[in-house]
Design an enzyme around this catalytic site. Sequence first.
Site, PDB file in Angstrom:
ATOM      1  N   HIS A   1       0.880  -1.167   0.000  1.00 16.73           N
ATOM      2  CA  HIS A   1       0.000   0.000   0.000  1.00 16.73           C
ATOM      3  C   HIS A   1       0.915   1.214   0.000  1.00 16.73           C
ATOM      4  CE1 HIS A   1      -2.789   2.868   2.356  1.00 16.73           C
ATOM      5  NE2 HIS A   1      -3.127   2.913   1.098  1.00 16.73           N
TER       6      HIS A   1
ATOM      7  N   HIS B   1      -1.671   1.547   7.931  1.00 15.53           N
ATOM      8  CA  HIS B   1      -3.090   1.656   7.578  1.00 15.53           C
ATOM      9  C   HIS B   1      -3.837   0.327   7.670  1.00 15.53           C
ATOM     10  CE1 HIS B   1      -0.810   4.706   5.103  1.00 15.53           C
ATOM     11  NE2 HIS B   1      -1.516   5.472   5.894  1.00 15.53           N
TER      12      HIS B   1
END
Lengths: 191, 890
Positions: free
Chosen positions: A118, A140
């Site tokens: 990510h 995250h």
Amino acid sequence: MQRPEIDAPQLPSKKDHPAGKCLMSRRKMLFSSGLATATVMVTVNAGTAAAKMPAMVTTYPRKKIGKLSALKTDQPVGFEYPDEGAYAQSMLVKLGTEAGGGIGPKKDVVAFNYFCTHQGGDLSGTYKGDTKSLGACPLHLSTYDLTRHGILISGQAYQSLPQVLLEVQGDDIYAVGVFGLIFGRYDNLQG
Amino acid sequence: MATPYYIPETNVPLPPKGAEVITTACDYCIVACGYKVYRWPVAGGHDGGPKADQNAFGADFPVETLGPWVAPNQHNIVLHEGEPNHVVIIPDKETEFVNTDGDSSLRGGCIAQKCYNPQKPTRDRLKSPMMRIYGILQPVPWEFALDVAAEVGNYVRTAHGSNAYGVKTYSYQYIENTYAITKYALRHVNTANFTFHDTPSDVSSTPGFRDAGFDNFGPAYEDWMNAETLLICGTDPYETKTILWTQWIMKGIQSGQKCIMMNPRRTAGVAYAEKNGGLWLDINLGTDLLVVNAIARVIAENGWQDAEWIKNWVNNKWGSSSGFGQGTRNTPWQWRTTWGKFQTNGYEDWKKWLLGQDEFKPEYAAKIAGIDVKKIYTAAEWMAKPKGGKHPKTSIMIEKGFYWSNNTGNTQAISALAIIVGAGGRPGQVVGRAGGHQRGGQRGGKYPRNKSPMKVPGRRRRALDTDTWTMSGHTRFAHVIGTTWIQSMCGSQQLAQRFEELTVGNPHQVRSYDKQDIIDTLKRRADSGGMVVINQDIYLVDPIGNRYADIIFPAATWGEETFMRANGERRLRLYNKFYDAPGEAKPDWWIIAELAKRMGFDGFDWKNSNDVAEESARFSRGSRKDFNMIKVAAHREGKTLHQKLGEFGTNGIQGPVFMEDDGTLVGTKRLHDTTRKLPETGPAAGNVFNKKLTHFNSQTGRCNIQKSPWSLFSDYWEWMQPKGNELWCTSGRTNERWQSGFDDRRRPYVVQRWPDNYVEMHPDDAKARGIESGDTLMVYSDRVPSLKETILGVEGSDYSFSGQMKAGNVELTRAAVTGVAMVTRHIKKGIIFMDFLHTSQPANALEGRIVDWISGNYNYKMGVAEVKKIGVSPYKNTFRSMSFAPRDIT
């Protein structure tokens, strides 16, 4: 529900190689055929001494990273691959349950890159034995299923976690390739 | 279509220095992260390199964490002005708002795969208008399709009345489009048979909020971060509005915010909140109102309410009756308050009512909701107990899991709770929706509520329930724009059956090549009680497009036209065009204009999307997206509205937008901002000020504190209760799939993750049924309730669910969908959860098609089903697709 066909990538044919210009860099092939590359890798089965050759020749090193007999279930071991550059840190682990791409008599030994696909969070130390997962990423919260080729369980990664392809020779474990682009890099082998 | 067997790439082309950089925002969830599109021609082979001076990012590869990494899913090849171009689309690393760390979810993160590329699964984009001739959809030219549609449409309007002409459309796909659509449907066609994608009736989605005086999108994102206590009802923002969580709420939690999540599932955000000092209110389906009022009761009994706030900001008897009977008649507030069940004389009156209801006693509420009663006391304490004489800064966020189950009651109850804890009008003390879609609606006409036949005796009229209207055969012409309709509504399978009967099941089918014959046939279809369907979309949707529609209009979408839209904190951005639409696909505003002109309507002579935007600007005045002053500023500088908005890049500007005396444009951080000081002299020049800037949306500007009786919903809830082997069957979104999956089922990466619809089940429920993860299940019900006719009754109470049952107006239908079992610890026992809008396996088929009798919305979350194993899916024993690991790993 219809089952769709698998799309085969179009590989350059002989006519794309005019005499004297046989050697085409991967980047040049990219733009002239207008395709993003798809490196077709074939999963290696447990116990075979001879590895199945990848469909497109790459220059991944063949690196010894451990021994089957030294692995304990649910205890990841770190290593670096395909080089010692940025984002090469990876982990080797015996899951105790059969997994996609798994080697060893139980097909349960797998290896993955440690960086979240990510925004590059570091997943080291996040292995969970109860769910055979890496994550939640401290940035995250992405989580990855290590029994299923590093597929995203829940989260924001733009692709599955890169799987380090393994081969076994006797008791020795070799890393022979990477399936998926490593975070931070634009090419697994060029940085 | 995409294969579940995704083969990830191991390198990606980089944009060269000098590549064009085009700003835009994401097309998906409410948050609308800012993105940059890097575009460069394929020809010439001038790709970027890994050194900072060789690529458009100015960064050395490998890049750092949070840096401009490009995943292969973020690259595509498109046609721009007819030439192949590479595009790399990544979150804007320099944006100052919203996705501030250059973060993004995987939905927007992979948005490059949305672009039309005939070598990829997006190859089946609609490229040509089509007409069903001899049973098959055949490509026809625009003029042909539009002429037929216009003539048949006009005929239906005049022969059968405007209410026979139905328009079912998205509410959010860009201001230019929604303005054109509503101008045509409401101003010109002027039909009451009009509604949006997420409801059968054009009504407020959050009636309790509206009646209290709260705007749905008042808060700023920073308010969610700065609250000391945050109650989130009916959503896990991590899953469906990811960046709102990762960039705002998570940072709040890391600074000590106490986050309370009211949700029957413990997904990643819930797990994170719980792990970091928060609380999970794991309530049973439909019991939210009891728990909310129980929390309010604890607060009231302890005297923890924010008395000062209440004194200044809550209507007394005169305030809540203000404007009643005079002023605007026929408003939803008057409709709901004439029931006599909601209005109060202020806090003391409301408190007396609250304490008089035994069902709001914490022990009772906890028992029905299936939670530990201590949680109710803890929540009340965190939200309201003063510390050192000061009230905690509390905010409340709601979304569909909450207001689509007891739509009226839940929203009334939560509004009252918000009021008494002092939320709604100060920084960090806000109340609002988290949001689902972005805010891209701009009305070009007024809904003719007086034309709706849905008038309950003694009450005002309510907007028409278009599903029941259509089921009863009153819709003869349906223009369906950018929505599946059938799978998005409850009782999908019953709707599908009726659609089939009215369209392809009708004897009048087009079996001619002659245009006039075709027109006459479709007219006869309408006359005979059948329905003509025009479907306008980007892909051919099953079944409304491919099986039932007579005419298909191919639409252009994000990136193929320049558009405007706002996000959940009213941040307006320009969504730039950066590549060519496929084939003959056109933007929706153009299609509407062409159709409208042929129907004889004036005012559709726009040349480009900016023309539409500029015309709509004045209608935005006074609304939460008021962008009129951007146009004023633009014209002063000799620019267009689009050009001026474009200057704000991904930062955008928050509506309502004002112009200061020196010509600078300023945005509005939050609505209902009681701390804001507006100019003493009032609004200058074209600026419009109204109550919601510094007060609330009621007649007086103060909040209405409302009662929320459980009995208005409990009959439906009790009837619905799982009996025998049944389980509560509910649905929602999951992080990795957006909406109906119209784009995601064309992304191999996501198809691999979610190839089919899934059925989340608790291990105990699975074990009792002999079910394991990966099994194929049949999820079915013999008692999906639905309304037969537009409501039937005499007295007010006849319109409740039990009243309609007694009147014989509810039929019980059967429905079934298949799905892959996901046995997981993260869902509450007794409940199963599915993706709400998987087009081939829609969980909505099992949800009751009974509108909330007060608001007119569906309670989408309320369904029951039995579950049985019918076999084993291909994903159970293979490793390349799906995952059955739980979503609450921290």
